[in-house]
Enzyme design. Structure first.
Site: not given
Length: 676
Positions: A166, A205, A456
């Protein structure tokens, strides 16, 4: 004045004593046919064949109660992140090997994620980043050499990593990512670079604190074959890029900023990454689907760039399967809290010397919670079917099965996470003011889970993917192509979509309304009917406005189509599960849940009435049957959530503990600091 008017007048009265005296007496479950009581342990074993893994994992946290914080939102993000690391290390120290499970036994791996969701959803996400995304991308997109180099270190958490897809400007539209990987032929290195602020890797993350390396999705560019100075852009590929040379020390050219506090999941260290001409070896390209030789020549075993890109993203479906499992764990936890609380919480009564009545005896409470419970069971069967397909896909690499898994994982992830998010709010409301207490966890579960609707793939985007694949299968069906497993019902259903059977449209007998053949056919009819009409609308609008505007004009219809398809697949999975259940008492409750799941969908969708599939009197009969089934299931509702098998030390919500059925306030008072 009727008794109902008396009751309403009493509620509206300014006299509190009068309110208590005339409080309503709800329709009791005793007014309905009673389902046989079943052994909750038998149901748990049937629904949960991996119960031994549950016992192993939850024993770790029983032995380390200091890891189970009741009010996680009271921690700073730094404290919460450290707690999550300690939880993960304790799990690994107990002998669990998540990446090994992902590679060799995906069923147990996905179940492990579901189990962790009620320990701490940040832990589930941390594990998902480390193993499904970082580890999974190396395993699924790389070569055997990549596997040998990284597998053990990823599995042991010695090499914490990230999944850097992303960007600040682009999320779901992966093909439009801007980060560059340009081959320097002279040095035989890739140069990873962030061309502008919009290309910053965002929400990554493990990046803010722990990540030592990342799978970075970037545009692969090599010198043009013609010898000109231009670069050939081969689209988005995946590269392994170091982020830190040691914990706390950034690699040259890498800049990382902490994304700060979030609405939830503050135990996950999300960060934003900028790459400034970072050099990595040519072998850093994860090259299962494409490779570049020493001279800069690009090659791929895939017949087209579109096929290669689809294969790359298709290998990442495991992340969506994992999110579906984790979301189901949260859904089961929320329903356990709300249903146990509603069964023991007394409210009003007929007055006089008669006792107050459990909140769950009110039809209004039943109608809010019991169809949701039925859906939780239906989605569990659907998730299990998806995992089975995923395992078979990994074994066979069958192209049709791969497309099926891609569609089903996208649809189930979107449907399950959306339904769980909505249901957590209902559970909070059904627990009244006590549901608002942080110690009872519903607020934290709701906040932590909310982002699952975006992870996702945004749910709206994923549902469009499902609709697109349905339309492709619809077109192919006219060419005689075989339908994949999840869509195989469409051929028969499309033939029955027009017209509705006039005899069945008026049949209101309970035997018919609860006949699985009728209920399966009804949901099939709805999907087929919607598919038929949206295909016709798309053709019409495409001729007038072009493909993009046509899709946009039909967008809401397409989203409804995708949801209808998932509900049909879930129902069929559940009825198959009912048939496999050997215990007759458990089977009776499962059958009632399946019937309620289907009938509640039929009642809620006006298509059945507009399409003359239900006559007005049959629509009323469906509504009455939904209410009747809620009444029947009320008697076994607590046993049905007990069968989820969530131990009290994991659930940690005082109003929802198994022990609260006998001592409803002891744990609650202790948790809030009262001495008893």
């Amino acid at each position: 004045m009727s008794r109902r008017q008396d009751v309403l007048a009493g509620h509206l009265s300014a006299n509190p004593a009068q309110n208590d005296a005339v409080a309503p007496f709800p329709t009791s479950a005793r007014a309905h046919r009673q389902l046989p009581r079943f052994d909750a342990t038998l149901m748990e074993r049937y629904m949960d064949p991996s119960h031994l893994l549950k016992e192993e994992v939850y024993a770790v946290f029983r032995e380390h109660p200091e890891l189970l914080v009741k009010e996680l939102e009271a921690l700073s993000k730094e404290e919460h992140r450290e707690l999550v690391r300690r939880c993960l290390r304790a799990l690994l120290a107990s002998g669990q090997s998540p990446l090994t499970l992902l590679a060799s036994d995906p069923r147990r791996y996905f179940y492990l994620g579901e189990l962790m969701s009620l320990v701490d959803l940040s832990l589930t996400v941390k594990m998902g980043v480390q193993y499904s995304l970082w580890g999974g991308s190396v395993l699924n997109l790389g070569s055997e050499e990549h596997r040998r180099r990284y597998f053990d270190a990823i599995d042991r958490f010695d090499l914490p990593g990230c999944f850097a897809m992303t960007e600040l400007r682009h999320g779901s539209n992966v093909a439009a990512l801007q980060t560059e990987a340009v081959l320097d032929v002279e040095t035989d290195e890739w140069v990873i670079h962030t061309p502008d602020d919009g290309a910053l890797k965002w929400w990554i993350g493990n990046a803010a604190e722990d990540g030592l390396a990342a799978t970075v999705f970037a545009r692969l560019k090599v010198p043009a074959a013609s010898g000109r100075r231009e670069l050939d852009d081969h689209g988005v590929h995946a590269f392994v890029v170091p982020l830190r040379t040691a914990p706390g020390r950034l690699a040259p050219g890498v800049d990382i900023q902490d994304c700060g506090y979030k609405v939830g999941l503050n135990g996950v260290d999300n960060g934003a990454i900028r790459f400034t001409h970072v050099r990595v070896p040519r072998g850093a390209l994860l090259d299962r689907f494409a490779s570049v030789d020493r001279a800069g020549r690009y090659s791929s075993p895939m017949p087209s760039a579109a096929k290669r890109f689809a294969a790359t993203l298709g290998e990442l479906t495991g992340g969506r399967v994992g999110l579906t499992a984790g979301s189901l764990g949260v859904l089961k936890g929320g329903l356990t809290i709300a249903i146990r609380y509603s069964a023991q919480r007394q409210q009003f009564g007929p007055g006089g010397a008669a006792p107050e009545v459990a909140v769950l005896d009110y039809p209004s409470q039943q109608l809010r919670l019991l169809p949701a419970l039925a859906t939780a069971y239906a989605l569990t069967f659907a998730k299990d079917a998806l995992v089975d397909k995923y395992v078979e896909m990994k074994r066979t690499r069958d192209e049709a099965l791969t497309a099926d898994v891609h569609s089903l994982s996208a649809g189930l992830k979107a449907y399950t996470t959306g339904f769980t998010a909505a249901t957590l709010s209902v559970c909070r409301e059904c627990c009244g003011g006590h549901g608002y207490a942080a110690v009872n966890r519903l607020g934290a579960l709701r906040s932590d889970h909310d982002i699952f609707q975006t992870f996702e793939g945004d749910n709206t985007v994923l549902l469009q993917q499902v609709a697109g694949l349905l339309l492709k299968e619809y077109r192919d069906s006219f060419r005689g192509s075989p339908l994949a497993a999840s869509w195989s019902y469409l051929r028969a259903a499309l033939g029955d979509a027009l017209p509705a059977n006039p005899l069945l449209a008026h049949d209101t007998t309970p035997r018919h309304l609860r006949d699985p053949r009728f209920l399966i056919s009804a949901l099939r009819h709805r999907t087929a009917r919607m598919l038929h009409t949206v295909a016709a609308r798309l053709r019409k609008h495409t001729r007038r406005h072009g493909a993009f505007k046509a899709w946009n004009r039909c967008l809401l219809h397409l989203l409804d189509l995708a949801r209808a398809h998932i509900e049909s697949v879930a129902l069929e999975s559940m009825y198959a599960g009912v048939q496999r259940c050997n215990d007759p008492d458990c089977r009776s409750s499962l059958k009632a849940l399946a019937d309620l799941f289907a009938l509640s969908r039929i009642h809620a969708d006006i298509l059945f009435r507009n399409d003359d599939y239900l006559s007005p009197e049959k629509a009323k009969a469906v509504k009455r049957m939904v209410e009747s089934l809620c009444g029947e299931l009320r008697g076994v509702a607590v046993a049905l959530v007990d069968a989820f098998g969530i131990p009290d030390h994991i659930l940690r919500a005082p109003i929802g503990l198994a022990s609260a059925q006998h001592d409803p306030y002891g744990e609650y008072l202790a948790a809030t600091g009262w001495e008893t």
